[in-house]
Design an enzyme around this catalytic site. Sequence first.
Site, short mmCIF file in Angstrom:
data_model
loop_
_atom_site.label_atom_id
_atom_site.label_comp_id
_atom_site.label_asym_id
_atom_site.label_seq_id
_atom_site.Cartn_x
_atom_site.Cartn_y
_atom_site.Cartn_z
N LYS A 1 0.85 -1.18 0.00
CA LYS A 1 0.00 0.00 0.00
C LYS A 1 0.89 1.24 0.00
O LYS A 1 1.71 1.43 0.89
CB LYS A 1 -0.90 0.00 1.23
N ARG B 1 -10.76 9.79 1.81
CA ARG B 1 -10.61 10.44 3.12
C ARG B 1 -11.76 11.41 3.36
O ARG B 1 -12.19 11.58 4.49
CB ARG B 1 -9.24 11.11 3.23
N LYS C 1 1.19 10.08 5.55
CA LYS C 1 1.33 8.70 6.01
C LYS C 1 2.63 8.05 5.53
O LYS C 1 2.74 6.83 5.45
CB LYS C 1 0.11 7.89 5.56
N GLU D 1 7.46 -6.50 1.20
CA GLU D 1 6.26 -6.39 2.05
C GLU D 1 5.32 -7.58 1.79
O GLU D 1 4.78 -8.18 2.72
CB GLU D 1 5.50 -5.09 1.75
N LYS E 1 -2.20 -1.49 -3.85
CA LYS E 1 -3.06 -0.33 -3.80
C LYS E 1 -2.24 0.95 -3.85
O LYS E 1 -1.24 1.02 -3.15
CB LYS E 1 -3.86 -0.39 -2.50
N TYR F 1 -15.22 0.74 -6.86
CA TYR F 1 -16.50 1.42 -6.64
C TYR F 1 -17.42 1.26 -7.85
O TYR F 1 -18.60 1.53 -7.77
CB TYR F 1 -16.26 2.91 -6.35
C1 PBG Z 1 -7.56 3.33 5.52
C2 PBG Z 1 -7.81 3.15 4.09
C3 PBG Z 1 -7.60 4.08 3.03
C4 PBG Z 1 -8.15 3.49 1.89
C5 PBG Z 1 -8.62 2.23 2.25
N1 PBG Z 1 -8.40 2.02 3.60
C6 PBG Z 1 -7.07 5.45 3.01
C7 PBG Z 1 -5.75 5.79 3.55
O1 PBG Z 1 -4.90 4.94 3.79
O2 PBG Z 1 -5.55 6.99 3.75
C8 PBG Z 1 -8.22 4.16 0.53
C9 PBG Z 1 -9.32 3.72 -0.37
C10 PBG Z 1 -9.62 4.62 -1.50
O3 PBG Z 1 -8.97 5.67 -1.71
O4 PBG Z 1 -10.55 4.28 -2.25
N2 PBG Z 1 -6.38 2.94 6.05
#
Ligand code: PBG
Length: 342
Positions: free
Chosen positions: A211, A221, A234, A250, A265, A330
Amino acid sequence: MDLEAGRPIAPDMAQILKGRRMRRNRRTDWSRRLVRENTLTVDDLIWPVFLTEGEGRRDPVPSMPGVFRLSVDELGAAAEEAAELQIPAIALFPYTGPDKRDAQGSEAANPDNLICQGCREIARRVPSLGIMTDVALDPYTSHGHDGLMVGDEIVNDATIAQLVNQAIVQAEAGCHIIAPSDMMDGRIGAIRAALDRAGHEHVQIMAYAAKFASAFYGPFRDAVGATAALKGDKRTYQLDPANALEALREVELDLAEAADMIMVKPGLPYLDIVYRVKERFGAPTFAYMVSGEYAMIEAAAANGWLDGERVMMEAHMAFKRAGADGILTYHAPRLARRLAAG
Ligand code: PBG
């Protein structure tokens, strides 16, 4: 040019191609279908859904046209829709207002939080539907980070204890796949051990293994109410977008810690990672086409700059070509309807 006749001279194509013509297989629809290498089906889809408090609510998410935050009763209807469309699984994400957020993300471990209510509602109304839940503290923390903070630091090991609590309440509520998205070190192993100790050895884990610290999460968010809350970024726990080998390490670690499935992701900008992960490990590999990717396609389509339907189909096929076993998207219900129509 043949100057006298005024027309081009045909080169000796037979000589040049020696009979090889790539276009021969592409001339007709039936032939294109015969030689098609990949297929996209409804079996490839996981539908992420946002939850909110209340009843009878379908609040639009402004930066994601066509996406809504649903109250738990409306989630039941969405689950029925998913089952009708034969979508295998739904992934749940909560919108949490500032009143329920605190520094510890305490609400994450509340056995009656929105996610747990959602799991029970789906299990009651559509027991055949797969339920996936996110493990990370960002929907619940006042600072918007996925972990606990000591000073400016997102602390690893103390966070894991809270993530374990969160995973356990979700499993108790009936979720089938725990999906840790927090990127703390060692959380997959810790959650696996805790699930097994609590008698949940059948609950699967899909690790958000690779990720990246991405700006493509912006609309998400907003949807979960984390934008206003988030202090800083982050980058001390999510991957640097410049790194591919680190992403493979990872994935290797999460598989060693007994992840059943792994995820990359965001999606389209990271297809090289999807491909390498699948080639290297051959494990069930998923990609998350995230909120920003959805928003880009929808915004361009709304402006008439792209054919949204065709781009949607092409983008999801690209994941299959790269080797993904499935896609969190989505677009899931729209894709499913489109695929069913043939
Ligand atoms: C939370 C999380 C995030 C997403 C999924 N779980 C956002 C982030 O890490 O800030 C993102 C999903 C999306 O953008 O569709 N940890």
